[in-house]
Design a protein around this motif. Sequence first.
Motif, PDB file in Angstrom:
ATOM      1  N   LEU B 179      -6.918  -5.253  -3.771  1.00  0.00           N
ATOM      2  CA  LEU B 179      -6.929  -4.294  -2.672  1.00  0.00           C
ATOM      3  C   LEU B 179      -5.513  -3.817  -2.421  1.00  0.00           C
ATOM      4  O   LEU B 179      -4.596  -4.624  -2.317  1.00  0.00           O
ATOM      5  N   ASP B 180      -5.328  -2.498  -2.333  1.00  0.00           N
ATOM      6  CA  ASP B 180      -4.005  -2.003  -1.955  1.00  0.00           C
ATOM      7  C   ASP B 180      -4.153  -0.986  -0.834  1.00  0.00           C
ATOM      8  O   ASP B 180      -5.267  -0.579  -0.484  1.00  0.00           O
ATOM      9  N   ASP B 181      -3.022  -0.585  -0.255  1.00  0.00           N
ATOM     10  CA  ASP B 181      -3.089   0.323   0.892  1.00  0.00           C
ATOM     11  C   ASP B 181      -2.651   1.729   0.501  1.00  0.00           C
ATOM     12  O   ASP B 181      -2.314   2.534   1.364  1.00  0.00           O
ATOM     13  N   ASN B 182      -2.648   2.013  -0.799  1.00  0.00           N
ATOM     14  CA  ASN B 182      -2.377   3.369  -1.254  1.00  0.00           C
ATOM     15  C   ASN B 182      -0.955   3.830  -0.966  1.00  0.00           C
ATOM     16  O   ASN B 182      -0.694   5.019  -0.873  1.00  0.00           O
ATOM     17  N   THR B 183      -0.026   2.898  -0.801  1.00  0.00           N
ATOM     18  CA  THR B 183       1.379   3.281  -0.753  1.00  0.00           C
ATOM     19  C   THR B 183       2.005   2.857  -2.079  1.00  0.00           C
ATOM     20  O   THR B 183       1.438   2.055  -2.816  1.00  0.00           O
ATOM     21  N   SER B 184       3.174   3.405  -2.371  1.00  0.00           N
ATOM     22  CA  SER B 184       3.754   3.219  -3.700  1.00  0.00           C
ATOM     23  C   SER B 184       3.966   1.739  -4.013  1.00  0.00           C
ATOM     24  O   SER B 184       3.627   1.263  -5.080  1.00  0.00           O
ATOM     25  N   TYR B 185       4.499   1.050  -3.043  1.00  0.00           N
ATOM     26  CA  TYR B 185       4.817  -0.364  -3.225  1.00  0.00           C
ATOM     27  C   TYR B 185       3.565  -1.142  -3.609  1.00  0.00           C
ATOM     28  O   TYR B 185       3.544  -1.930  -4.549  1.00  0.00           O
ATOM     29  N   SER B 186       2.496  -0.853  -2.865  1.00  0.00           N
ATOM     30  CA  SER B 186       1.289  -1.643  -2.992  1.00  0.00           C
ATOM     31  C   SER B 186       0.508  -1.331  -4.268  1.00  0.00           C
ATOM     32  O   SER B 186       0.069  -2.231  -4.986  1.00  0.00           O
ATOM     33  N   THR B 187       0.345  -0.048  -4.585  1.00  0.00           N
ATOM     34  CA  THR B 187      -0.426   0.302  -5.775  1.00  0.00           C
ATOM     35  C   THR B 187       0.306  -0.139  -7.039  1.00  0.00           C
ATOM     36  O   THR B 187      -0.324  -0.483  -8.029  1.00  0.00           O
TER      37      THR B 187
END
Lengths: 299, 382, 355
Positions: B179-187
């Motif tokens: 699961l990611d939050d669709n920000t660069s860091y997370s994806t």
Amino acid sequence: MDHLIQLILDGLFVGSFYALVALGYSMVYGIIKLLNFAHGDIYMLGAFAGFTVLSVGAGALGGGFLALIVIMALAMVGTGAFGVVLERVAYRPLRNAPRLSVLITAVGASFALEYGIAVTFGPNPQVYPIGVSGGALGIAGARITYAQLAMMAIAVVLMVALDALVRKTRAGRAMRAISLDPKACLLMGVNVDRVISRTFFLGSALAGAAGVMAGAYYGKIDFLMGFVIGLKAFTAAVIGGIGNLRGAVLGAIVLGLLESFGVAFLGSQWRDVFAFGFLILFLTVRPTGLLGERVTERV
Amino acid sequence: MTFRRVAVAATAMVLGLGLTACGGNLSQGGSADTGKGDIKLGMLTPLTGSSAAIGPHMKDGAQLAVDEINAKGGINGRQLSLTVSDEACDPKTAAAGAAKLVSDGVAISVGGYCSSATLPTLSIFNKANIPMIIPAANSADLVAQKLPNVFLLNGTGIQQAEAASKFVKAQGSSAVALLDDNTSYSTDITKRTDQNLRQLGVTVATHQSVTAGESDYSGAVNAVLGSHADLVYWTGYYQEGGLLIKQLKAAGYQGKIMVADGSVDEKLIQIAGQDNAQGVLATMTQTPQTIPGGQEWIKKYQDKFGTAPGSYSTQAYDAVRVAAEAIKSAGYTDGQAVMKALGQINGFSIFSGPLKFTPEHTLSEGGFDILVIRGSSFALNK
Amino acid sequence: MNDDSSAYVRAVEERAPANVALAGKGVGSPKPRRAGLPVALSGLLSSKWLGLVVAVLALALPYLNSSTYIIQIGTDALIFVMLAVGLNIVVGFCGLLDLGYAAFFAIGAYASGVLSTKCGWPMIATLPVVVAASVAGGLIIGGPTLRLRSDYLAIVTLGFGEIIRITANNLDFTGGPNGLYGIPDFGDFGLRSDVAVYWVTAAVVCVAVLFSSRLGRGRIGRAWRFVRDDEDAAEAMGIHTYKVKFAAYIAGAVFGGVAGMLFAAHQTAISPPSFNFLWSALILMAVVLGGMGSTPGVVIGALAISLLPELLRGAQNWRYLIFGLLLIVIMVFRPQGLLPARAGEPKRRRRGGVA
């Protein structure tokens, strides 16, 4: 199949939040044809009002469901009063001004509310001191928690109460009359200003209630939480037919279900694109909404 | 028409000015270090906006290192000074802040928190020939342009994804939900973890992105439950992470939950509720709390600033020390010389272990640990 | 809601050259304005020479101070001026509230960014695509909504702004959440590269400001103000209001798209957070503060909004709170903005050509 029922339940749950906010949108629009852009932020204000009451008097109230109802009532009075003040200060002086001026004022009010809260409480999210938790109920393989059921029950009670108020009481009749023809009402001796204030009170109180419910259920509040839900509530109001109260509820449930299914097929990241895309599509195909009558721009 | 005459006159004026100024400073780089006075270090860090809480941690960490080095007599007889500018986690503000630092004549940049805000600053520092030692921002995109001045001091998504995948494999999970939050860091982390897990032969049951800032994640929760995953890896920040843990548990999810370093914050436990958060795992770079001798450093920090060190205090502290080390071995503050010196550092001791940069200018060792939530805080997972 | 009876009367009066002045007023109710400093000031602002002086100052800035910082925020400010002037066409001239203007900014930035980084096009060659993409965006969003009540447009454009931002965030070829980086500039012409970008920007923005100001004074500009002041009367007088509104919306879109292209070249890296609702709101703020429909006012409003936060680096949340309150205060007490358009149209020349 169980998956399908789960999607419906989730859609109904989210839809009931949308409905509480959409009602206020629709009511205000129905009466003075004003798009109260700051309405979503009143929802946020409700959540923070509840948060403040809880932080001050958490000990006295204890935890649990009863405390939640008390806090909600307090927050509703608070946000309702704020709605009245907002109308008085920002919207009433412009009642005869071009529509653009009022819209811009509403954007300003929305901004001022959001960043007023950001300055007061800090930009970081706050954690709600009480939460509602407890077991869950299985319905044909799908799950719904008692907390969710309770939230939906509160929402239904509030909506039924509002419907009764608007349809059965003298005050409600005045509201309906003003939405038909404000000038004639003025001539008939209806105190238009007071009825408009009352409408703002009711709409804002409902949004405030939804804010407290969201805070208690999700446990996290922040100063921008009203932005997206305000947009969604407007979408719901348009789908249902703006100005029509039962339509707003119907629209909210339709939107909740659409999003629930949309997310299941497209993925969560497309949820808002899906909802707003649907709004644009709906305005193209049926701008009067599901239950709205034909609105002609009166000259 | 008057207008036309006016336009012609204006054009002529500007052209005239242009001709006279050729060879002036319009064709040269920004103001450089003068070789006298304090050596200025510049730091871009969020002081306002959504990540405003991080700024003071980074600033204090860097200041601690500056003061320590100055107390020992500075570098090559010159003292260090720290200039901080706000990046607000916003690309435009960050670019303006970077230009301000360049104009102020900083010799080295030791800042950078949000990856998307740091990206536009790269070329500004590069054109001014200023090395960047980036303490926090860690997207692989930062080094993708292979600019000679960019060095990452934080473990990258690549390394975090490796650590996470290895741990997941060792746990014997059969199906993983990312699961990611669709920000660069997370994806960045989920995508790489996805690849690694597939190579290791672990099934990735579902890969969902949620929208940061929302409250209702029932869509993602349903997807996780429907996929029968027995481990969920969340790579976003703590606000959404807390809600996800809470909603997963409320929906009856029984498997393990692991979060990435952006969620390692005690607020996560508050939002999720302490009962729900027990046993949640996390991938995290080494912190003073988890390394030997770290307690002393924490005490020093607390005595000086009155607060405990926070996220990225250590990395900011290290960035200044690494900058000082590079200037010392280069002998002077010229950008090219310092970049060369940075590339040659080998074994300099920082919190994440002995420092050596890879040819891509990232850490050769990321130093990720697995933490676990016990009670109301994070502890090392044995 | 409007005072109905006078609408047609005003429409007729509108045709009389003596009363053309009515259309030049701000959006506020048409009450007589007291003469005073603001009028004198706005008179000064309408002077052609002032515009020239500002343009020359803008072009000559690198000679006055060429520090990296000044050039950086100068370029930012000019791009913001372009956006404000573009939105002024939509909101100020035509009275359509667009709350998602950053969408066109994003379309322009991404169109040029994708073509230059992924396909290796030189920056200047992307211009036709940028314009085409902006027009397409304007058609998609304006088509269904410009027929509806004006308040629908506000929310639909807001939704559109979010759609564009989220889509850019979700797609791979737009670089996802990290966006695009390493975007080339227009070439350095033997100058320092940031100065070169500054000059290209300054030249484009000067032309854009001039163009929009003259557009507003021409035949279409009069039609826009007519539609803004009384749509029904305009319709009755034979103006195809839908087409006229569409023209304003598309013109605004193109301005936004070109500004986006300049932004991409200037920043070298673009990512979705740069195009959020706050941006749209700030641009609107610049237009309202300066005076809707007044090009000099809007330019000054934009410079103020863009440069003030740089002077007060740090007080971000306070800034937005004050902006919000200002919007209300301005609308209630001074709807024509701080520096409104001059009450009358410029004196006609002998043959009645554009002045």
